[in-house]
Scaffold this active site. Structure first.
Site, short mmCIF file in Angstrom:
data_model
loop_
_atom_site.label_atom_id
_atom_site.label_comp_id
_atom_site.label_asym_id
_atom_site.label_seq_id
_atom_site.Cartn_x
_atom_site.Cartn_y
_atom_site.Cartn_z
N SER A 156 0.84 -1.20 0.00
CA SER A 156 0.00 0.00 0.00
C SER A 156 0.88 1.26 0.00
O SER A 156 1.71 1.44 -0.89
CB SER A 156 -0.95 -0.04 1.19
OG SER A 156 -1.96 0.93 1.06
N ASP A 225 -9.50 -5.41 -4.82
CA ASP A 225 -9.02 -4.33 -3.94
C ASP A 225 -10.05 -3.21 -3.90
O ASP A 225 -10.38 -2.61 -4.92
CB ASP A 225 -7.67 -3.80 -4.45
CG ASP A 225 -6.97 -2.92 -3.42
OD1 ASP A 225 -7.63 -2.08 -2.81
OD2 ASP A 225 -5.75 -3.09 -3.25
N HIS A 254 -7.71 -5.46 -0.30
CA HIS A 254 -6.53 -4.61 -0.14
C HIS A 254 -5.52 -5.18 0.84
O HIS A 254 -4.31 -5.11 0.60
CB HIS A 254 -6.96 -3.22 0.32
CG HIS A 254 -5.84 -2.24 0.38
ND1 HIS A 254 -5.19 -1.79 -0.76
CD2 HIS A 254 -5.23 -1.62 1.43
CE1 HIS A 254 -4.24 -0.93 -0.42
NE2 HIS A 254 -4.24 -0.82 0.90
#
Length: 271
Positions: A156, A225, A254
Site C-alpha cells: 500500500s 481491492d 486490499h
C-alpha cells in the site's frame, strides 16, 4: 444588465475565494489527511503469539529522528527483506504478514515510519523517505548486507516508499503489493472538484520513479481491492523496466493478499 454582470462577477469571485480556502485547508491539514499513524500500544501483540522472536532495533535517521523496527534474523540466509507497511498500520499490526513472510527463509527488517508505533516524530512524504534510507543504510553498515542482498518490499503506502528507495539505491529486487501509481492519481479519486488533486504538495509519484529501478520488479495486487484500483497495479507493471513480473491475486482485497494468495503468493516472492 449591469446588475447581472456584477452579480455574476461576485459569484465568480466568491467561488474563487472558496476554492482558495479549500486549497489552503488541504495544504495545512495535508499530512493529517494522508497519514493515519497508529501509536504504540495500539496494534501491538506479543510476537511470540505468532511464533516470532524479533530483535527490537532503533535507527537514527539523518534528521535525528529515531525510528523503531523489528529485525527477524535467519543465519542460514544471506538475503534480507526490507519491509514497509501500509498507512493505517504499524509493525505490530503487521505480525500476521510477517509470519507469512518468515516462511521465505530470509532475514527480515520491518520498519515503523516516524510517528508510527514507537517511532519518534510525525510523518510527511520527505520524512518517510528519509526513514527508508536510514533503514537501508542500517542493513548495509550495521548488519553487513550487500546491496544486492537487500530485497525491498512495500504494501500500500509502503509500496510508494519502497519504490522511491529502489529508484535511488542498488538492491536485489523490488516487491510492490497493493499500491498506487501516484498520490495525485489517488487524490483525483477522492476530490470531486476538478484540478483539486494538484493542491497537495505530497506526490508519491511511483509511476515515474519505478522507471528508474534497476532490479527485478514484482507487482502484486488483489483483483477485488476496494481501496486502490487494480488498474493502477497494471499501470505500474507497464511502466517498470524488465525483468518484471505481475501477480494478480483473484478474490483478494486490499489487506488480505498474502492470505488469499497462499502458496502461489509465497512462490512468487521466492522467485
Amino acid at each position: 444588465m449591469l446588475r447581472l454582470k456584477r452579480l455574476a462577477m461576485n459569484v465568480v469571485i466568491g467561488l474563487g475565494a472558496a476554492l482558495l480556502l479549500v486549497v489552503v485547508a488541504i495544504r495545512l491539514l495535508e499530512n493529517r489527511l494522508i497519514f493515519f499513524p497508529p501509536r504504540y500500544p495500539e496494534g501491538f501483540e506479543p510476537p511470540g503469539n505468532y511464533g516470532l522472536k524479533p530483535e527490537e532495533v532503533w535507527i537514527t535517521v539523518s534528521d535525528r529522528v529515531k525510528i523503531n523496527a523489528w529485525f527477524f534474523p535467519n543465519s542460514s540466509s544471506a538475503k534480507v527483506l526490507l519491509c514497509f507497511h501500509g498507512n493505517a498500520e504499524n509493525i505490530g499490526y503487521g505480525l500476521p504478514r510477517m509470519k507469512t513472510l518468515s516462511r521465505l527463509g530470509t532475514n527480515l527488517l520491518a520498519v515503523d515510519y516516524r510517528g508510527y508505533g514507537r517511532s519518534e516524530g510525525s510523518p510527511d512524504e520527505p520524512g518517510v523517505y528519509r526513514d527508508a534510507e536510514a533503514a537501508y543504510q542500517y542493513l548495509l553498515r550495521t548488519r553487513g548486507f550487500g546491496p544486492k542482498d537487500i530485497i525491498i518490499y512495500g504494501q500500500s503506502l509502503g509500496g510508494a516508499v519502497a519504490t522511491d528507495l529502489a529508484s535511488k539505491r542498488e538492491c536485489g529486487g523490488l516487491i510492490v503489493e497493493s499500491s498506487f501509481t501516484s498520490g495525485r492519481d489517488m487524490a483525483r479519486r477522492m476530490f470531486l472538484i476538478p484540478l483539486l488533486e494538484y493542491a497537495p504538495k505530497s506526490r508519491f509519484d511511483s509511476i515515474s520513479k519505478i522507471t528508474h529501478v534497476r532490479a527485478p520488479v514484482l507487482i502484486i495486487h488483489g483483483s477485488q481491492d476496494e481501496l486502490i484500483p487494480f488498474s493502477m497495479a497494471e499501470s505500474l507493471y507497464k511502466a517498470a523496466p524488465d525483468p518484471k513480473r505481475f501477480l494478480p491475486v483473484a478474490g483478494a482485497g486490499h489487506n488480505d493478499v498474502f492470505q488469499v494468495g497462499g502458496e502461489h503468493y509465497l512462490a512468487a516472492l521466492k522467485d
